[in-house]
Motif scaffolding. Structure first.
Motif, PDB file in Angstrom:
ATOM      1  N   ILE A  99      -6.122  -3.235   2.290  1.00 27.31           N
ATOM      2  CA  ILE A  99      -4.900  -3.289   3.088  1.00 27.31           C
ATOM      3  C   ILE A  99      -4.498  -1.883   3.548  1.00 27.31           C
ATOM      4  O   ILE A  99      -4.665  -0.917   2.811  1.00 27.31           O
ATOM      5  CB  ILE A  99      -3.739  -3.942   2.315  1.00 27.31           C
ATOM      6  CG1 ILE A  99      -3.392  -3.161   1.034  1.00 27.31           C
ATOM      7  CG2 ILE A  99      -4.065  -5.395   1.981  1.00 27.31           C
ATOM      8  CD1 ILE A  99      -2.142  -3.674   0.313  1.00 27.31           C
ATOM      9  N   ASP A 100      -3.993  -1.801   4.756  1.00 29.56           N
ATOM     10  CA  ASP A 100      -3.508  -0.511   5.230  1.00 29.56           C
ATOM     11  C   ASP A 100      -2.035  -0.352   4.868  1.00 29.56           C
ATOM     12  O   ASP A 100      -1.436  -1.226   4.216  1.00 29.56           O
ATOM     13  CB  ASP A 100      -3.764  -0.353   6.730  1.00 29.56           C
ATOM     14  CG  ASP A 100      -2.836  -1.186   7.602  1.00 29.56           C
ATOM     15  OD1 ASP A 100      -2.075  -2.029   7.066  1.00 29.56           O
ATOM     16  OD2 ASP A 100      -2.858  -0.996   8.837  1.00 29.56           O
ATOM     17  N   ASP A 101      -1.439   0.764   5.281  1.00 31.83           N
ATOM     18  CA  ASP A 101      -0.075   1.075   4.854  1.00 31.83           C
ATOM     19  C   ASP A 101       0.986   0.221   5.532  1.00 31.83           C
ATOM     20  O   ASP A 101       2.159   0.285   5.148  1.00 31.83           O
ATOM     21  CB  ASP A 101       0.222   2.558   5.089  1.00 31.83           C
ATOM     22  CG  ASP A 101      -0.429   3.452   4.047  1.00 31.83           C
ATOM     23  OD1 ASP A 101      -1.169   2.920   3.182  1.00 31.83           O
ATOM     24  OD2 ASP A 101      -0.219   4.685   4.099  1.00 31.83           O
ATOM     25  N   GLU A 102       0.606  -0.581   6.509  1.00 31.52           N
ATOM     26  CA  GLU A 102       1.538  -1.483   7.173  1.00 31.52           C
ATOM     27  C   GLU A 102       1.396  -2.920   6.673  1.00 31.52           C
ATOM     28  O   GLU A 102       1.906  -3.853   7.288  1.00 31.52           O
ATOM     29  CB  GLU A 102       1.324  -1.444   8.694  1.00 31.52           C
ATOM     30  CG  GLU A 102       1.550  -0.077   9.325  1.00 31.52           C
ATOM     31  CD  GLU A 102       3.011   0.364   9.270  1.00 31.52           C
ATOM     32  OE1 GLU A 102       3.894  -0.502   9.261  1.00 31.52           O
ATOM     33  OE2 GLU A 102       3.261   1.595   9.233  1.00 31.52           O
ATOM     34  N   THR A 103       0.717  -3.082   5.533  1.00 28.82           N
ATOM     35  CA  THR A 103       0.389  -4.410   5.013  1.00 28.82           C
ATOM     36  C   THR A 103       0.834  -4.536   3.567  1.00 28.82           C
ATOM     37  O   THR A 103       0.820  -3.564   2.816  1.00 28.82           O
ATOM     38  CB  THR A 103      -1.126  -4.651   5.117  1.00 28.82           C
ATOM     39  OG1 THR A 103      -1.522  -4.566   6.499  1.00 28.82           O
ATOM     40  CG2 THR A 103      -1.527  -6.011   4.568  1.00 28.82           C
ATOM     41  N   ALA A 104       1.222  -5.746   3.181  1.00 26.97           N
ATOM     42  CA  ALA A 104       1.547  -6.066   1.795  1.00 26.97           C
ATOM     43  C   ALA A 104       1.004  -7.450   1.463  1.00 26.97           C
ATOM     44  O   ALA A 104       0.738  -8.260   2.361  1.00 26.97           O
ATOM     45  CB  ALA A 104       3.053  -6.024   1.570  1.00 26.97           C
ATOM     46  N   VAL A 112       0.568 -18.396  -5.152  1.00 30.89           N
ATOM     47  CA  VAL A 112       0.298 -18.566  -3.717  1.00 30.89           C
ATOM     48  C   VAL A 112       0.343 -17.201  -3.042  1.00 30.89           C
ATOM     49  O   VAL A 112       1.343 -16.484  -3.141  1.00 30.89           O
ATOM     50  CB  VAL A 112       1.310 -19.520  -3.071  1.00 30.89           C
ATOM     51  CG1 VAL A 112       1.027 -19.642  -1.567  1.00 30.89           C
ATOM     52  CG2 VAL A 112       1.252 -20.887  -3.737  1.00 30.89           C
ATOM     53  N   VAL A 113      -0.729 -16.862  -2.351  1.00 29.60           N
ATOM     54  CA  VAL A 113      -0.875 -15.542  -1.734  1.00 29.60           C
ATOM     55  C   VAL A 113      -0.565 -15.625  -0.240  1.00 29.60           C
ATOM     56  O   VAL A 113      -1.053 -16.514   0.465  1.00 29.60           O
ATOM     57  CB  VAL A 113      -2.309 -15.006  -1.936  1.00 29.60           C
ATOM     58  CG1 VAL A 113      -2.495 -13.680  -1.208  1.00 29.60           C
ATOM     59  CG2 VAL A 113      -2.608 -14.858  -3.420  1.00 29.60           C
ATOM     60  N   GLU A 114       0.239 -14.686   0.233  1.00 27.15           N
ATOM     61  CA  GLU A 114       0.547 -14.577   1.669  1.00 27.15           C
ATOM     62  C   GLU A 114       0.400 -13.121   2.082  1.00 27.15           C
ATOM     63  O   GLU A 114       0.923 -12.230   1.427  1.00 27.15           O
ATOM     64  CB  GLU A 114       1.973 -15.059   1.940  1.00 27.15           C
ATOM     65  CG  GLU A 114       2.409 -14.922   3.389  1.00 27.15           C
ATOM     66  CD  GLU A 114       3.870 -15.283   3.597  1.00 27.15           C
ATOM     67  OE1 GLU A 114       4.408 -14.923   4.666  1.00 27.15           O
ATOM     68  OE2 GLU A 114       4.473 -15.899   2.697  1.00 27.15           O
ATOM     69  N   SER A 174       0.825  -1.198   0.000  1.00 22.94           N
ATOM     70  CA  SER A 174       0.000   0.000   0.000  1.00 22.94           C
ATOM     71  C   SER A 174       0.864   1.255   0.000  1.00 22.94           C
ATOM     72  O   SER A 174       0.549   2.236  -0.672  1.00 22.94           O
ATOM     73  CB  SER A 174      -0.906   0.005   1.231  1.00 22.94           C
ATOM     74  OG  SER A 174      -1.637   1.202   1.341  1.00 22.94           O
ATOM     75  N   ALA A 175       1.980   1.206   0.727  1.00 28.23           N
ATOM     76  CA  ALA A 175       2.790   2.419   0.917  1.00 28.23           C
ATOM     77  C   ALA A 175       4.274   2.111   1.008  1.00 28.23           C
ATOM     78  O   ALA A 175       5.005   2.762   1.739  1.00 28.23           O
ATOM     79  CB  ALA A 175       2.333   3.164   2.156  1.00 28.23           C
ATOM     80  N   GLY A 180       5.295  -3.241  -5.797  1.00 28.81           N
ATOM     81  CA  GLY A 180       4.358  -2.185  -6.154  1.00 28.81           C
ATOM     82  C   GLY A 180       4.024  -1.319  -4.962  1.00 28.81           C
ATOM     83  O   GLY A 180       3.958  -1.795  -3.819  1.00 28.81           O
ATOM     84  N   LEU A 181       3.813  -0.054  -5.238  1.00 29.51           N
ATOM     85  CA  LEU A 181       3.375   0.919  -4.241  1.00 29.51           C
ATOM     86  C   LEU A 181       2.013   1.447  -4.688  1.00 29.51           C
ATOM     87  O   LEU A 181       1.910   2.100  -5.725  1.00 29.51           O
ATOM     88  CB  LEU A 181       4.399   2.047  -4.150  1.00 29.51           C
ATOM     89  CG  LEU A 181       3.987   3.402  -3.576  1.00 29.51           C
ATOM     90  CD1 LEU A 181       3.500   3.267  -2.149  1.00 29.51           C
ATOM     91  CD2 LEU A 181       5.151   4.379  -3.652  1.00 29.51           C
ATOM     92  N   SER A 182       0.948   1.109  -3.972  1.00 29.35           N
ATOM     93  CA  SER A 182      -0.397   1.596  -4.280  1.00 29.35           C
ATOM     94  C   SER A 182      -0.776   1.257  -5.722  1.00 29.35           C
ATOM     95  O   SER A 182      -0.999   0.094  -6.032  1.00 29.35           O
ATOM     96  CB  SER A 182      -0.478   3.092  -3.986  1.00 29.35           C
ATOM     97  OG  SER A 182      -1.804   3.552  -4.000  1.00 29.35           O
ATOM     98  N   ALA A 183      -0.844   2.238  -6.626  1.00 25.67           N
ATOM     99  CA  ALA A 183      -1.193   1.952  -8.020  1.00 25.67           C
ATOM    100  C   ALA A 183      -0.223   0.967  -8.658  1.00 25.67           C
ATOM    101  O   ALA A 183      -0.606   0.183  -9.535  1.00 25.67           O
ATOM    102  CB  ALA A 183      -1.223   3.241  -8.832  1.00 25.67           C
ATOM    103  N   GLY A 184       1.037   0.992  -8.220  1.00 28.89           N
ATOM    104  CA  GLY A 184       2.022   0.037  -8.713  1.00 28.89           C
ATOM    105  C   GLY A 184       1.709  -1.391  -8.305  1.00 28.89           C
ATOM    106  O   GLY A 184       2.217  -2.344  -8.904  1.00 28.89           O
ATOM    107  N   SER A 185       0.887  -1.551  -7.275  1.00 33.07           N
ATOM    108  CA  SER A 185       0.371  -2.864  -6.879  1.00 33.07           C
ATOM    109  C   SER A 185      -0.950  -3.168  -7.581  1.00 33.07           C
ATOM    110  O   SER A 185      -1.168  -4.275  -8.081  1.00 33.07           O
ATOM    111  CB  SER A 185       0.153  -2.905  -5.362  1.00 33.07           C
ATOM    112  OG  SER A 185       1.356  -2.723  -4.658  1.00 33.07           O
ATOM    113  N   MET A 186      -1.827  -2.171  -7.628  1.00 32.63           N
ATOM    114  CA  MET A 186      -3.153  -2.363  -8.214  1.00 32.63           C
ATOM    115  C   MET A 186      -3.095  -2.748  -9.686  1.00 32.63           C
ATOM    116  O   MET A 186      -3.978  -3.441 -10.196  1.00 32.63           O
ATOM    117  CB  MET A 186      -3.977  -1.084  -8.040  1.00 32.63           C
ATOM    118  CG  MET A 186      -4.236  -0.720  -6.590  1.00 32.63           C
ATOM    119  SD  MET A 186      -4.903   0.945  -6.402  1.00 32.63           S
ATOM    120  CE  MET A 186      -6.580   0.686  -7.003  1.00 32.63           C
TER     121      MET A 186
END
Length: 220
Positions: free
Chosen positions: A196-201, A208-210, A7-8, A129-135
């Motif tokens: 997700i908040d800014d302390e989450t990835a 496989v998702v973690e 997220s951040a 990714g950061l925010s849009a870079g993740s989305m």
């Protein structure tokens, strides 16, 4: 490709450890390319914001993590120089760091440049990714996040994962990003979604998702 969808940025030790695990070596031994492109497509983007991202002077740690080397991969330039120039740059890097901004704008230039087509073959590369870079890696971003109008006329992104992302959950500067807002957003999508908040990835390897978190998050 191995994904670390934040997220951040790399905001805490848990996310940093997840990054090291994906790299298979310390950050200080890895070569990075940063992608500032998404920032130019968002109404809140600016040249100063791109500079802060590239120089590691932002509040969203990405470029300032201590990489062995750092370069800039500006996607809007790639179609004019040809893959024979930029492909070796990507192949030699260990990690691609994608700035936040507008996910649809980033998606457009990933496709136009040829990078989107290349990504599935980069099995050992890491995408942070950061925010849009993740989305941009998700199937859809949802109408709430549409700012820049894509030539496709919809909210579809690359779909390298099968879930959508709602970043900056409960951020104090974003009153429209509450859990209730995220729930309404998720209800408009046909696929699973994470808030997700800014302390989450979200870490993804071979499908496989973690969840990596020192904050809070929710799966819809």
């Amino acid at each position: 490709m191995k994904l670390l969808l934040t997220s951040a940025g790399v905001k805490n030790p848990s996310i940093r450890q997840a990054l090291v695990d994906l790299l298979g070596k310390p950050v200080e031994e890895a070569d990075a390319l940063c992608i500032p492109t998404a920032g130019y497509g968002h109404p809140m983007g600016s040249p100063a914001g791109a500079w802060r991202f590239i120089t590691g002077q932002s509040t969203t740690p990405m470029c300032e993590l201590g990489w062995r080397s750092m370069g800039v991969l500006e996607l809007t330039a790639l179609p004019s120089i040809g893959a024979e120039r930029w492909l070796p740059w990507v192949q030699q890097a260990d990690v691609l760091l994608a700035n936040g901004g507008d996910a649809l704008y980033l998606c457009h230039w990933m496709r136009q440049s040829g990078l989107a087509e290349l990504l599935p073959s980069l099995h050992e590369k890491v995408w942070v990714g950061l925010s849009a870079g993740s989305m941009v890696m998700t199937p859809r971003i949802g109408a709430d996040f549409v700012e820049w109008k894509s030539p496709t006329g919809n909210d579809e992104t690359l779909g390298l994962v099968d879930f959508s992302l709602f970043p900056h959950l409960d951020h104090p500067a974003l009153p429209e990003n509450t859990m209730a807002d995220a729930e309404r957003w998720a209800a408009t999508l046909p696929n699973p979604a994470y808030a997700i908040d800014d302390e989450t990835a979200v870490k993804v390897v071979d499908g496989v998702v973690e969840i990596v978190s020192e904050g809070h998050w929710r799966l819809f």
